[in-house]
Design an enzyme around this catalytic site. Structure first.
Site, PDB file in Angstrom:
ATOM      1  N   THR A  88       0.876  -1.296  -0.116  1.00 19.45           N
ATOM      2  CA  THR A  88       0.171   0.034  -0.159  1.00 19.45           C
ATOM      3  C   THR A  88       0.961   1.264  -0.080  1.00 19.45           C
ATOM      4  O   THR A  88       1.925   1.340   0.483  1.00 19.45           O
ATOM      5  CB  THR A  88      -0.794   0.002   1.276  1.00 19.45           C
ATOM      6  OG1 THR A  88      -0.297   0.152   2.467  1.00 19.45           O
ATOM      7  CG2 THR A  88      -1.763  -1.190   1.317  1.00 19.45           C
ATOM      8  N   GLY A  89       0.321   2.248  -0.562  1.00 15.48           N
ATOM      9  CA  GLY A  89       1.378   3.566  -0.796  1.00 15.48           C
ATOM     10  C   GLY A  89       2.439   3.282  -1.603  1.00 15.48           C
ATOM     11  O   GLY A  89       3.623   3.730  -1.236  1.00 15.48           O
TER      12      GLY A  89
ATOM     13  N   GLY B  24       8.097   7.081  -2.953  1.00 15.77           N
ATOM     14  CA  GLY B  24       8.805   7.086  -1.893  1.00 15.77           C
ATOM     15  C   GLY B  24       9.351   5.666  -1.607  1.00 15.77           C
ATOM     16  O   GLY B  24       9.679   5.022  -2.472  1.00 15.77           O
TER      17      GLY B  24
ATOM     18  N   GLY C 222       7.561   3.089  -0.576  1.00 18.29           N
ATOM     19  CA  GLY C 222       6.576   1.979  -1.048  1.00 18.29           C
ATOM     20  C   GLY C 222       7.129   1.595  -2.349  1.00 18.29           C
ATOM     21  O   GLY C 222       7.391   0.595  -2.821  1.00 18.29           O
TER      22      GLY C 222
ATOM     23  N   TYR D 274       0.775  12.378  13.621  1.00 18.39           N
ATOM     24  CA  TYR D 274       1.441  11.235  12.833  1.00 18.39           C
ATOM     25  C   TYR D 274       2.325  10.375  14.124  1.00 18.39           C
ATOM     26  O   TYR D 274       2.055   9.066  14.009  1.00 18.39           O
ATOM     27  CB  TYR D 274       2.603  11.905  11.943  1.00 18.39           C
ATOM     28  CG  TYR D 274       3.473  11.143  11.064  1.00 18.39           C
ATOM     29  CD1 TYR D 274       2.665  10.445   9.950  1.00 18.39           C
ATOM     30  CD2 TYR D 274       4.618  10.738  11.232  1.00 18.39           C
ATOM     31  CE1 TYR D 274       3.395   9.390   9.134  1.00 18.39           C
ATOM     32  CE2 TYR D 274       5.394   9.611  10.503  1.00 18.39           C
ATOM     33  CZ  TYR D 274       4.604   9.379   9.332  1.00 18.39           C
ATOM     34  OH  TYR D 274       5.447   8.386   8.698  1.00 18.39           O
TER      35      TYR D 274
END
Length: 335
Positions: free
Chosen positions: A13-14, A18, A20, A156
């Site tokens: 996922t993602g 970056g 991922g 976060y």
């Protein structure tokens, strides 16, 4: 999945930028069939094109990880194309840089939903596939911030801590039922990715990773290692280890140090960073992103700490052998 499996199906996922995307590229290079899930079709198409010459080895699906039903359907689409999932990597993440009191309810909730509930949803979907087969590995990509909360990143930080606690609880449940499904957590340091360009900002200046900064390929290596070695936790970089130790041993000192240096180390006025800005908190990015962010000049591509982590058995054997040799030399020395 056996501990020595060298290929299979991985879903990330993602996976369109970056960490991922860098992880997807590494798995593809090692012969895995790769499934990518993200929100933006253009980014997914570009990511898939970058992975392999054989289109049959890559599949993509659009889903927002906060939508469990959409994520389940995305997984079904990929599995139909590639086969049963062996490794599932929960990597999707967004953030807002702001003092807690300057962050809206909607922003805080969105970060929490993507980072934490996205991991919960992904883990649920992965377990639905893995538990009936009694095989598979889930890798949850946490953060050094999951070992110590950081100013300007309250949402976060909270979501990453929640991810950590959730993973520990589910892992214990799987152990109790004698399941062969394994869950690992990877803790990256500051990484040179588009994450900071995508983050919403309510600060004086522009978001940037606090130094030292590492390249995403290093984190991809750690994720692959976690997935194939079934290691419980993998910390990346001396910075991550030090932050966790500091918070465990002297949390009040950590409070003061982060209060003094944290915000200053996380903001910049660099024009290159400004040019790369493309917020994605509530919508997919408008640009096709890459693996790297705008911090290549300062980013490190190696970590002695990660090398030592990956080679721990060999290091242990070498140290044991060295200690034995030293002992023999001492015993055999003339008196």
């Amino acid at each position: 999945m056996s501990e020595q499996q060298t290929s299979g199906v991985v879903i990330i996922t993602g996976g369109s930028s970056g960490i991922g995307l860098s992880t997807a590229q590494l798995f593809a290079q090692k012969g895995w069939r790769v499934g990518l899930i993200a929100r933006g079709i253009a980014a997914l198409d570009a990511a898939a094109e970058s992975l392999a010459a054989d289109p049959a080895s890559v599949a993509t699906a659009i889903a927002d990880v906060t939508d469990g039903a959409a994520l389940r359907q995305a997984a079904a689409t990929i599995i139909e194309a590639l086969g049963p999932v062996d490794v599932w990597i929960n990597n999707a993440g967004v953030s807002t840089f702001a003092h807690f009191t300057n962050m809206s309810d909607e922003e805080f909730r969105r970060v929490t939903d993507v980072v934490y509930m996205g991991t919960v949803n992904g883990t649920r979907v992965a377990l639905e596939q893995m538990r009936p087969r009694n095989a598979g590995t889930i890798v949850n990509v946490c953060s050094a911030i999951g070992l110590r909360g950081t100013p300007l990143l309250s949402a976060y930080s909270g979501a990453k801590w929640a991810m950590r606690g959730f993973t520990e609880a589910v892992r214990a449940e799987l152990i109790a039922e004698r399941s062969r499904v394994h869950i690992s957590v990877v803790y990256p340091p500051s990484v040179n990715t588009p994450f900071y360009s995508h983050a919403t900002a309510r600060i004086d200046g522009l978001p940037r990773p606090p130094p030292p900064v590492y390249q995403p390929e290093l984190v991809a290596d750690a994720i692959h290692f976690a997935a194939t070695s079934r290691r419980r936790d993998v910390l990346v970089g001396g910075q991550t280890v030090q932050l966790g130790l500091l918070n465990a041993v002297a949390p009040a000192l950590a409070d003061r140090l982060l209060a003094s240096f944290g915000p200053r180390s996380m903001t910049s006025s660099n024009q290159g960073i400004a040019d790369a800005r493309d917020e994605n908190l509530f919508r997919p990015t408008s640009r096709v992103s890459s693996t790297h962010g705008p911090f290549d000049r300062e980013a490190r591509s190696r970590s002695v700490q990660l090398w030592a982590t990956k080679n721990r058995p060999s290091l242990k054997s070498a140290l044991t052998f060295g200690a034995a040799v030293c002992g023999l030399m001492v015993v055999g020395r003339p008196r």
